[in-house]
Design an enzyme around this catalytic site. Structure first.
Site, mmCIF file in Angstrom:
data_model
loop_
_atom_site.group_PDB
_atom_site.id
_atom_site.type_symbol
_atom_site.label_atom_id
_atom_site.label_comp_id
_atom_site.label_asym_id
_atom_site.label_seq_id
_atom_site.Cartn_x
_atom_site.Cartn_y
_atom_site.Cartn_z
ATOM 1 N N CYS A 33 -11.715 12.892 7.642
ATOM 2 C CA CYS A 33 -11.617 12.833 6.175
ATOM 3 C C CYS A 33 -11.744 14.229 5.587
ATOM 4 O O CYS A 33 -12.790 14.860 5.690
ATOM 5 C CB CYS A 33 -12.700 11.885 5.660
ATOM 6 S SG CYS A 33 -13.261 12.170 3.993
ATOM 7 N N CYS A 36 -14.345 14.961 2.919
ATOM 8 C CA CYS A 36 -15.688 14.937 3.514
ATOM 9 C C CYS A 36 -16.045 16.312 4.073
ATOM 10 O O CYS A 36 -17.182 16.765 3.976
ATOM 11 C CB CYS A 36 -15.766 13.919 4.643
ATOM 12 S SG CYS A 36 -15.435 12.234 4.135
#
Lengths: 110, 310
Positions: A33, A36
């Site tokens: 991600c 993230c």
């Protein structure tokens, strides 16, 4: 780099989050991600600044799917703010440092 | 000297392909460059799993990797990066200022390369269920729909590409499009139609998205048959178009009626020394390949503008 943010798991969630003496911010994340990865250094800085006052931990949703499901995490990064074992606030998606600090202060009444 | 004390030759707002390509060109020609990015190098392309149509990569290249490589290339020539969100700009005059969450930056020229973002559908329930089943990014959230049923809204290239991506996780993907015909290129249409997990619901609109603390169903209306029904789904992915990230500009540069920046073929906006590049500009084809071309032109024009001022 990652000295201040503790990596937790399904097994340690109760001890590290629900039974913690201080408020806790949990970062639900995954290696694949992108946002993230951007969140990680911000989270690290906050962990350092709030040391002793607020605890910052992260949990990998790939390895801990159940915890993510329990808290209805359906998008990452998601930050959950816990006080006395209860989730009091949620942040879905990346947030820059200053707005995140404000959110932490508001959520925990600091 | 801190960044806030520096007057950069070129301030670039947005670290997507347009902004970073401009940074490569400008810093390689010895201009001092600061790129202000609010989230992730690569911008929207970083959330694309694989970039299939960028010339020179027959196997494609991962969107996130592409963004990182662009950033590395710009840094190699001396570009600086700031992770900050822009809150306001002052573009008139010789020295232009950009206010951000990390302080105020100054530059002699400014490139606006802020791109676009997914447009919300505007259906009831959408806002309330955002992050709880309503998503605008399949590569970010697809994982959470393993063995579940999802709907993708839209009929363009993105809707079909992301719909196919979601079949890696979901057991069933409905692609819901308000028209009878899809807009996507025929290659994608054929691939999607061959995919056994995908079912198309054409001539159909979402009336509302239902669910208490997460998405449970969507209420659909088939316009031809004037039939309404509830379709149980666990997630809804929106690919109904884009909108420009230009709210922070106010009326400081000329925009078209949809909010896209008006710039000529030299990327010059209505304000001298201020350029626009990439998806945020009013243009026909919004692709990485056109974005990087815009960026290169803007960097060269900014360099010329500075030379003339000397």
């Amino acid at each position: 780099m990652s000295g201040n943010v503790l990596e937790i798991s399904e097994a340690t969630f109760a001890d590290e989050v629900l039974k913690a003496d201080t408020p806790v911010v949990v970062d639900f994340w995954a290696t694949w991600c992108g946002p993230c990865r951007m969140m990680a250094p911000v989270f690290e800085e906050l962990a350092k600044e709030y040391a002793g006052q607020v605890k910052f931990v992260k949990i990998d949703v790939d390895k801990n799917r159940k915890t993510a499901e329990n808290y209805k995490v359906m998008s990452i990064p998601t930050l959950l703010f816990f006080k006395d074992g209860q989730p009091v606030d949620t942040q879905v998606g990346f947030l820059a440092k200053e707005p995140l600090k404000q959110k932490v202060n508001t959520a925990f009444g600091l | 000297m801190t960044r806030q004390d520096t007057i950069y030759d070129l301030l670039i707002i947005g670290g997507g392909p347009a902004g970073l390509a401009a940074a490569v060109y400008a810093s390689r020609s010895m201009m001092s460059v600061l790129v202000i990015e609010s989230m992730l190098s690569g911008g929207q392309i970083a959330t694309t799993e694989n970039l299939d149509n960028y010339p020179g990569f027959p196997e494609g290249i991962g969107g996130m990797e592409f963004g990182q490589q662009l950033e590395a290339q710009a840094r190699k020539f001396g570009t600086e990066m700031a992770l900050a969100t822009v809150t306001g700009v002052s573009l008139q005059g010789e020295i232009k200022t950009v206010e951000t969450t990390e302080g105020t930056f100054r530059g002699r020229t400014v490139l606006l390369a802020t791109g676009t973002r997914s447009r919300p559908l505007g259906a009831p329930g959408e806002e309330e269920l955002k992050g709880k089943g309503v998503s605008y990014c399949a590569t970010c959230d697809g994982f959470f729909y393993t063995d579940r049923v999802v709907a993708v809204v839209g009929g363009g290239d993105s809707a079909l590409e992301e719909g196919m991506y979601l079949t890696k996780f979901a057991k069933k993907v409905y692609i819901i499009h308000r028209r009878n015909q899809l807009r996507a290129i025929s290659l994608l249409q054929e691939k999607a139609k061959d995919n056994p997990k995908i079912e198309f619901l054409l001539d159909t609109v979402i009336e509302k998205i239902n669910g208490r603390d997460h998405v449970e169903s969507v209420t659909l209306l088939n316009k031809g048959e004037n039939k309404t029904w509830d379709l149980p789904v666990d997630g809804v992915f929106m690919y109904v178009g884009l909108m420009p990230n230009t709210e922070f500009l106010g009326d400081s540069v000329a925009l078209d009626e949809s909010g896209y920046i008006l710039a000529n073929e030299n990327m010059e906006t209505s304000v001298p020394g201020v350029y626009a590049a990439g998806d945020v500009r009013q243009k026909l084809l919004r692709q990485v390949v056109t974005a990087v071309a815009d960026g290169a032109i803007a960097a060269v024009m900014a360099g010329r503008y500075l030379d003339e001022k000397k």
